[in-house]
Design a protein around this motif. Sequence first.
Motif, PDB file in Angstrom:
ATOM      1  N   SER A  86     -14.638  23.426  50.528  1.00  0.00           N
ATOM      2  CA  SER A  86     -13.730  23.955  49.516  1.00  0.00           C
ATOM      3  C   SER A  86     -12.754  22.860  49.096  1.00  0.00           C
ATOM      4  O   SER A  86     -12.394  21.993  49.891  1.00  0.00           O
ATOM      5  CB  SER A  86     -12.975  25.177  50.049  1.00  0.00           C
ATOM      6  OG  SER A  86     -12.207  24.823  51.174  1.00  0.00           O
ATOM      7  N   LYS A 140     -16.844  28.003  40.099  1.00  0.00           N
ATOM      8  CA  LYS A 140     -17.418  27.549  41.364  1.00  0.00           C
ATOM      9  C   LYS A 140     -18.934  27.409  41.283  1.00  0.00           C
ATOM     10  O   LYS A 140     -19.517  26.463  41.827  1.00  0.00           O
ATOM     11  CB  LYS A 140     -17.044  28.520  42.483  1.00  0.00           C
ATOM     12  CG  LYS A 140     -17.432  28.036  43.875  1.00  0.00           C
ATOM     13  CD  LYS A 140     -16.902  28.970  44.939  1.00  0.00           C
ATOM     14  CE  LYS A 140     -17.258  28.460  46.334  1.00  0.00           C
ATOM     15  NZ  LYS A 140     -16.731  29.357  47.394  1.00  0.00           N
ATOM     16  N   THR A 162     -19.630  24.322  39.466  1.00  0.00           N
ATOM     17  CA  THR A 162     -18.799  23.221  39.991  1.00  0.00           C
ATOM     18  C   THR A 162     -18.131  22.463  38.854  1.00  0.00           C
ATOM     19  O   THR A 162     -18.240  21.241  38.737  1.00  0.00           O
ATOM     20  CB  THR A 162     -19.615  22.266  40.887  1.00  0.00           C
ATOM     21  OG1 THR A 162     -20.675  21.679  40.140  1.00  0.00           O
ATOM     22  CG2 THR A 162     -20.157  22.983  42.099  1.00  0.00           C
TER      23      THR A 162
END
Lengths: 114, 111
Positions: A30, A69, A72
Motif C-alpha cells: 500500500s 487502485k 494503479t
Amino acid sequence: AQSVTQLDSQVPVFEEAPVELRCNYSSSVSVYLFWYVQYPNQGLQLLLKYLSGSTLVKGINGFEAEFNKSQTSFHLRKPSVHISDTAEYFCAVSRSSNTGKLIFGQGTTLQVKP
Amino acid sequence: DAGITQSPRHKVTETGTPVTLRCHQTENHRYMYWYRQDPGHGLRLIHYSYGVKDTDKGEVSDGYSVSRSKTEDFLLTLESATSSQTSVYFCAIAPQSYEQYFGPGTRLTVT
C-alpha cells in the motif's frame, strides 16, 4: 520497489480549458500518493496527497486527483486552467509504512497558452 | 513557506574538490531529506535523516555523505566532486514521514 510513470512529458493547453495530467504507479504494498508543482526556479510545492479514505482528493489552486487502485493510477485534473498554472508537475509515491522516501515521476510540463 | 533554507544557492566548483551543502530548518521537524533533480529523472533521493545522528541512504547515494548533528541542520557533502554531480539539489523537511516541504534548491555546477 515502487516506480512512477508520468505518461506525458509536455501538455500544451489553452487557457480556461480542462486538463488532465496522467500518473501511473507500481507497487506491491500500500502506498501514499502525491502531486507536487514546481514553478520556474523554485522548489516544489505540495498540491495534494492521498493517504487513505475517499479516492477523490482535492488540493490547492482548484486541482483534484482520483486514486484508482485497480488501474494503479493517480491522475491530476483541473476543470479550467489559467496562465499562472504553467509549471512542471510531479507525481510521487511512498510506501505507507516507511520513513517517507518519495519516488518521483519524470515530471510533466504544463504549458497554458492564451 | 515552511522555514527551510539552503546554502549556498549557487555554486561552481572544480572536479575533485570537496563541497558541502547546508539545509537549515526552523520548524523542528524530525525528518529531513536530500534530493537531486536532473532533466528526465524527476527528483531522486540521495540520503535522508529521521533524527539527530540517524541517517540512511537513498537510491543515488554513491559519492555523497551526510551529517545531522543538530535537529535544524542537515549537511550534504560531496567528498570529491565529479561532473556527473552537476545538478540542482533540494532539501526537504517533514513533521511526519508523509508530508514533505521543499527548500528553494542549490544549483551546483562541477567543471
